[in-house]
Design an enzyme around this catalytic site. Structure first.
Site, PDB file in Angstrom:
ATOM      1  CB  SER A 276      13.741   5.560  -5.786  1.00 15.94           C
ATOM      2  OG  SER A 276      13.601   4.994  -4.516  1.00 15.94           O
TER       3      SER A 276
ATOM      4  CD  GLU B 255      10.315  -2.481   6.912  1.00 13.70           C
ATOM      5  OE1 GLU B 255       9.427  -3.351   6.952  1.00 13.70           O
ATOM      6  OE2 GLU B 255      10.574  -1.838   5.887  1.00 13.70           O
TER       7      GLU B 255
ATOM      8  N   GLY C 181       6.699  -6.298  -0.558  1.00 15.42           N
ATOM      9  CA  GLY C 181       5.979  -6.252   0.711  1.00 15.42           C
ATOM     10  C   GLY C 181       6.904  -6.632   1.844  1.00 15.42           C
ATOM     11  CB  SER C 182       6.179  -7.538   5.308  1.00 13.74           C
ATOM     12  OG  SER C 182       5.281  -8.600   5.091  1.00 13.74           O
TER      13      SER C 182
ATOM     14  NE  ARG D  88      10.186  -1.102  -7.703  1.00 11.98           N
ATOM     15  CZ  ARG D  88      10.692  -0.835  -6.479  1.00 11.98           C
ATOM     16  NH1 ARG D  88      11.303   0.303  -6.261  1.00 11.98           N
ATOM     17  NH2 ARG D  88      10.549  -1.686  -5.507  1.00 11.98           N
TER      18      ARG D  88
ATOM     19  CE  LYS E  49      -2.977  -9.167  -2.636  1.00 14.37           C
ATOM     20  NZ  LYS E  49      -3.739  -8.044  -2.093  1.00 14.37           N
ATOM     21  N   PRO E  50      -3.218  -5.879  -5.934  1.00 16.73           N
ATOM     22  CG  PRO E  50      -4.779  -4.172  -6.305  1.00 16.73           C
ATOM     23  CD  PRO E  50      -4.451  -5.600  -6.687  1.00 16.73           C
ATOM     24  CB  ALA E  51      -1.962  -3.220  -0.598  1.00 18.84           C
TER      25      ALA E  51
ATOM     26  CB  CYS F 146      11.015  -0.544   1.592  1.00 16.58           C
ATOM     27  SG  CYS F 146      11.207   0.120  -0.064  1.00 16.58           S
TER      28      CYS F 146
ATOM     29  CD  GLU G 186      12.859  -5.095  -5.240  1.00 18.08           C
ATOM     30  OE1 GLU G 186      13.393  -4.589  -4.234  1.00 18.08           O
ATOM     31  OE2 GLU G 186      13.465  -5.281  -6.308  1.00 18.08           O
ATOM     32  CG  LEU G 187      11.347  -9.417   0.560  1.00 17.56           C
ATOM     33  CD1 LEU G 187      11.947 -10.701   1.116  1.00 17.56           C
ATOM     34  CD2 LEU G 187       9.862  -9.599   0.305  1.00 17.56           C
TER      35      LEU G 187
ATOM     36  CD1 TRP H 299      -0.074  -1.529   3.123  1.00 18.65           C
ATOM     37  CD2 TRP H 299       0.655   0.583   3.284  1.00 18.65           C
ATOM     38  NE1 TRP H 299       0.743  -1.449   4.233  1.00 18.65           N
ATOM     39  CE2 TRP H 299       1.196  -0.159   4.356  1.00 18.65           C
ATOM     40  CE3 TRP H 299       0.978   1.943   3.184  1.00 18.65           C
ATOM     41  CZ2 TRP H 299       2.055   0.403   5.301  1.00 18.65           C
ATOM     42  CZ3 TRP H 299       1.823   2.509   4.130  1.00 18.65           C
ATOM     43  CH2 TRP H 299       2.341   1.732   5.179  1.00 18.65           C
TER      44      TRP H 299
HETATM   45  P1  NAP Z   1       2.570  -6.958   3.368  1.00 21.55           P
HETATM   46  O1  NAP Z   1       1.682  -7.065   4.540  1.00 21.55           O
HETATM   47  O2  NAP Z   1       3.648  -7.959   3.199  1.00 21.55           O
HETATM   48  O3  NAP Z   1       1.598  -6.967   2.101  1.00 21.55           O
HETATM   49  C1  NAP Z   1       2.086  -6.802   0.788  1.00 21.55           C
HETATM   50  C2  NAP Z   1       1.126  -7.434  -0.184  1.00 21.55           C
HETATM   51  O4  NAP Z   1       1.082  -8.846   0.051  1.00 21.55           O
HETATM   52  C3  NAP Z   1      -0.319  -6.945  -0.071  1.00 21.55           C
HETATM   53  O5  NAP Z   1      -0.884  -6.890  -1.354  1.00 21.55           O
HETATM   54  C4  NAP Z   1      -0.962  -8.049   0.766  1.00 21.55           C
HETATM   55  O6  NAP Z   1      -2.349  -8.168   0.569  1.00 21.55           O
HETATM   56  C5  NAP Z   1      -0.261  -9.268   0.204  1.00 21.55           C
HETATM   57  N1  NAP Z   1      -0.302 -10.447   1.078  1.00 21.55           N
HETATM   58  C6  NAP Z   1      -0.375 -10.491   2.417  1.00 21.55           C
HETATM   59  N2  NAP Z   1      -0.371 -11.787   2.831  1.00 21.55           N
HETATM   60  C7  NAP Z   1      -0.286 -12.558   1.718  1.00 21.55           C
HETATM   61  C8  NAP Z   1      -0.235 -13.966   1.483  1.00 21.55           C
HETATM   62  N3  NAP Z   1      -0.259 -14.845   2.479  1.00 21.55           N
HETATM   63  N4  NAP Z   1      -0.157 -14.386   0.223  1.00 21.55           N
HETATM   64  C9  NAP Z   1      -0.110 -13.517  -0.796  1.00 21.55           C
HETATM   65  N5  NAP Z   1      -0.145 -12.176  -0.646  1.00 21.55           N
HETATM   66  C10 NAP Z   1      -0.231 -11.696   0.604  1.00 21.55           C
HETATM   67  O7  NAP Z   1       3.287  -5.550   3.291  1.00 21.55           O
HETATM   68  P2  NAP Z   1       2.653  -4.111   3.422  1.00 21.55           P
HETATM   69  O8  NAP Z   1       2.341  -3.856   4.852  1.00 21.55           O
HETATM   70  O9  NAP Z   1       1.555  -3.941   2.411  1.00 21.55           O
HETATM   71  O10 NAP Z   1       3.863  -3.196   2.931  1.00 21.55           O
HETATM   72  C11 NAP Z   1       4.874  -2.777   3.755  1.00 21.55           C
HETATM   73  C12 NAP Z   1       6.113  -3.644   3.583  1.00 21.55           C
HETATM   74  O11 NAP Z   1       6.524  -3.615   2.230  1.00 21.55           O
HETATM   75  C13 NAP Z   1       7.287  -3.132   4.378  1.00 21.55           C
HETATM   76  O12 NAP Z   1       7.954  -4.206   4.968  1.00 21.55           O
HETATM   77  C14 NAP Z   1       8.161  -2.479   3.314  1.00 21.55           C
HETATM   78  O13 NAP Z   1       9.516  -2.411   3.661  1.00 21.55           O
HETATM   79  C15 NAP Z   1       7.917  -3.358   2.151  1.00 21.55           C
HETATM   80  N6  NAP Z   1       8.245  -2.661   0.897  1.00 21.55           N
HETATM   81  C16 NAP Z   1       9.365  -3.050   0.227  1.00 21.55           C
HETATM   82  C17 NAP Z   1       9.722  -2.396  -0.943  1.00 21.55           C
HETATM   83  C18 NAP Z   1      10.949  -2.780  -1.706  1.00 21.55           C
HETATM   84  O14 NAP Z   1      11.066  -2.380  -2.852  1.00 21.55           O
HETATM   85  N7  NAP Z   1      11.871  -3.538  -1.129  1.00 21.55           N
HETATM   86  C19 NAP Z   1       8.913  -1.354  -1.428  1.00 21.55           C
HETATM   87  C20 NAP Z   1       7.783  -0.994  -0.723  1.00 21.55           C
HETATM   88  C21 NAP Z   1       7.455  -1.664   0.445  1.00 21.55           C
HETATM   89  P3  NAP Z   1      -3.399  -7.490   1.583  1.00 21.55           P
HETATM   90  O15 NAP Z   1      -3.181  -6.044   1.476  1.00 21.55           O
HETATM   91  O16 NAP Z   1      -4.700  -7.925   1.060  1.00 21.55           O
HETATM   92  O17 NAP Z   1      -3.072  -8.032   2.944  1.00 21.55           O
END
Ligand code: NAP
Length: 495
Positions: A458, A398, A245-246, A176, A191-193, A301, A267-268, A167
């Site tokens: 970036s 984080e 994501g995380s 990207r 699949k967006p957030a 991130c 990308e975590l 998100w």
């Molecule tokens: P997240 O909780 O890991 O969620 C990311 C995405 O994964 C969302 O679309 C989420 O859907 C989905 N998801 C969650 N559980 C899943 C599962 N079991 N199977 C498949 N998909 C699943 O992360 P977030 O809170 O949205 O984003 C913050 C994190 O992203 C931070 O850790 C940040 O550092 C990281 N991030 C990294 C980068 C990079 O380039 N390295 C860039 C941006 C952000 P739902 O929304 O429906 O739960």
């Protein structure tokens, strides 16, 4: 709800948010989900429900894979020049609509409009960059060292890709991935957030208008990502998972993708050190830190998560930096003068409260901020903490918010060891007037990206990604981003 409701923007399109919650976007059509469920979208500034989007089920996921499979053959056979022109049109349309998209991002994500505008510009660049890359994909040709065999290497699209985005950058994290995948000749399911689906659907409408054929990009929102994504990855036609994501969810998905041995780009999370040496230009370092810490209110991130300041300048630095942080205007993202918007959810805000309370219980002092703001919305104020104990929870988690913990250090060796004392390795920032030292420290800090005397790393033209548990693979950059969506095919021949 009308997009103009928050504040007066005479120059923006006055369209309704319902335009972005018409349905799932599958096979070039807007359609309801197979089930009855809806996912509510909340404005984090007001806690009001502003829209509801369909909640995809397993049947919808199967339909999305089917649509991506039906379009795959003709898209991979589409001449690169044609693919390039469509991507270029996506760029142009995004630039034309940038103010509207920025306001939509601000509304559903909460980020300050100035940050949202920056995100749209960055997101659009992935289309321009990959439009240029689409026509430069080439292979290799050589003679085997032993002679006889000619080695031909052809780069081919990897196949159907599942793209999952967070998100915090609802537009840029999607483009990207989508832009290089399409440039490479792949079809995708995004699949967006769940917190920020409207931007993804707004962009889907734009791709359609730019001439992206039906089925090439499919977008589905779901409140049950675990089973829905597992089902898509179980289809043998899916060959790529690109996730942002995380780290926790990334690990789960790597295990899921292992079942069919699917190629993964990850990308975590991050835990970026921001290192300021005694010989740094203090004003420039503070300027850089304001960007590295406060872009997106710290919800990035790459955000500076641990700020190490050498003891000779520590106190002067802390005082000047605190004045800048305390002066930031906090408010709803869509208000034109806001510099720090709300956190994405109550849960995110409560995590920050927990981290700050933990640091204070270990001896830290809040020299500005430090307490959740009263009233509606998920607002946490810009906060500076000094005398932070290295073992505090925020040293290894984080923060993802506008909290800047300052740590004092004495020597180069000590700060390199501290910077590397984490499972993460995404971004790091170094400030020193001594470029030799800057490069030496940059080579020893374990991170995929280093900003040397800069607060921003970036760039669509540079390879973005992390080492250690911050990820696998790279996005953007010359060849790097597109290569994640291609497979090398070697043909042996002799003549
Ligand atoms: P997240 O909780 O890991 O969620 C990311 C995405 O994964 C969302 O679309 C989420 O859907 C989905 N998801 C969650 N559980 C899943 C599962 N079991 N199977 C498949 N998909 C699943 O992360 P977030 O809170 O949205 O984003 C913050 C994190 O992203 C931070 O850790 C940040 O550092 C990281 N991030 C990294 C980068 C990079 O380039 N390295 C860039 C941006 C952000 P739902 O929304 O429906 O739960």
């Amino acid at each position: 709800m009308n997009l103009n409701q928050h504040s007066a923007h005479p120059d923006s399109d006055p369209f309704e948010l319902s335009a972005f919650s018409r349905g799932l976007y599958i096979g070039g059509a807007w359609r309801p989900a197979a089930g009855e469920g809806r996912i509510e979208v909340i404005d984090p500034s007001t806690e009001a429900v502003i829209a509801a989007v369909p909640d995809a089920t397993l049947a919808d996921a199967a339909a999305a894979v089917e649509a991506a499979a039906s379009a795959a053959e003709s898209w991979r056979e589409t001449p690169p020049r044609k693919r390039s022109e469509i991507l270029r049109r996506c760029f142009e349309l995004m630039v034309e609509r940038s103010e509207t998209i920025a306001r939509l991002i601000s509304l559903e994500n909460g980020k300050a409009l100035r940050d949202a505008r920056g995100e749209v510009a960055y997101a659009a660049e992935f289309f321009r960059w990959n439009a240029e890359e689409a026509v430069r994909i080439s292979g290799e040709f050589g003679l085997a060292p032993a002679g006889g065999n000619r080695i031909v290497v052809d780069y081919q699209p990897i196949g159907i890709c599942v793209l999952i985005t967070p998100w915090n950058f609802p537009a840029a994290m999607a483009t990207r991935k989508i832009a290089p995948a399409l440039a490479a000749g792949c079809t995708v399911i995004l699949k967006p957030a769940s917190e920020t689906p409207l931007t993804a659907y707004a962009l889907a409408a734009l791709y359609e208008e730019a001439g992206v054929p039906p089925g090439v990009v499919n977008v589905m929102t779901t409140s049950t990502p675990g089973p829905v994504i597992a089902a898509t990855l179980a289809d043998p036609r899916v060959r790529k998972l690109s996730f942002t994501g995380s780290t926790g969810v990334g690990r789960t998905l790597l295990a899921e993708a292992a079942k069919n041995v699917i190629s993964c780009s990850m990308e975590l999370g991050g835990n970026a050190p921001f290192i300021v040496f005694d010989d740094a230009d203090i004003d420039a370092a503070i300027e850089g830190l304001m960007v590295a810490k406060m872009r997106n209110a710290g919800e990035a991130c790459t955000a500076a998560n641990r700020i190490y300041v050498q003891s000779g300048i520590h106190d002067a630095f802390a005082e000047k930096f605190t004045r800048r942080m305390a002066a930031l205007r906090v408010g709803p993202g869509v208000d034109l003068d806001t510099e720090c918007g709300p956190m994405i959810t109550r849960r995110a805000m409560e995590k920050i409260e927990r981290l700050v309370a933990d640091a204070i219980s270990r001896g830290a002092r809040a020299v500005c901020g430090g307490r959740t703001l009263a009233g509606r919305g998920f607002f946490y104020p810009p906060t500076v903490l000094v005398d932070v104990a290295p073992a505090s929870d925020m040293g290894c988690e984080e923060i993802f918010g506008p909290v800047a913990p300052l740590y004092r250090f004495e020597s180069e060796a000590e700060v390199i060891a501290a910077a590397n004392d984490t499972e993460y390795g995404l971004a790091a920032y170094i400030y020193s007037r001594d470029i030799g030292r800057g490069m030496r420290v940059a080579s020893k800090v374990e991170a995929g990206m280093i900003a040397l005397n800069r607060g921003l790393v970036s760039d669509p033209a540079a390879p973005f990604g992390g080492v250690k548990q911050s990820g696998l693979g790279r996005e953007g950059g010359q060849h790097h981003g597109i290569a994640e969506f291609m497979e090398a095919k070697y043909i042996a021949t002799s003549f």
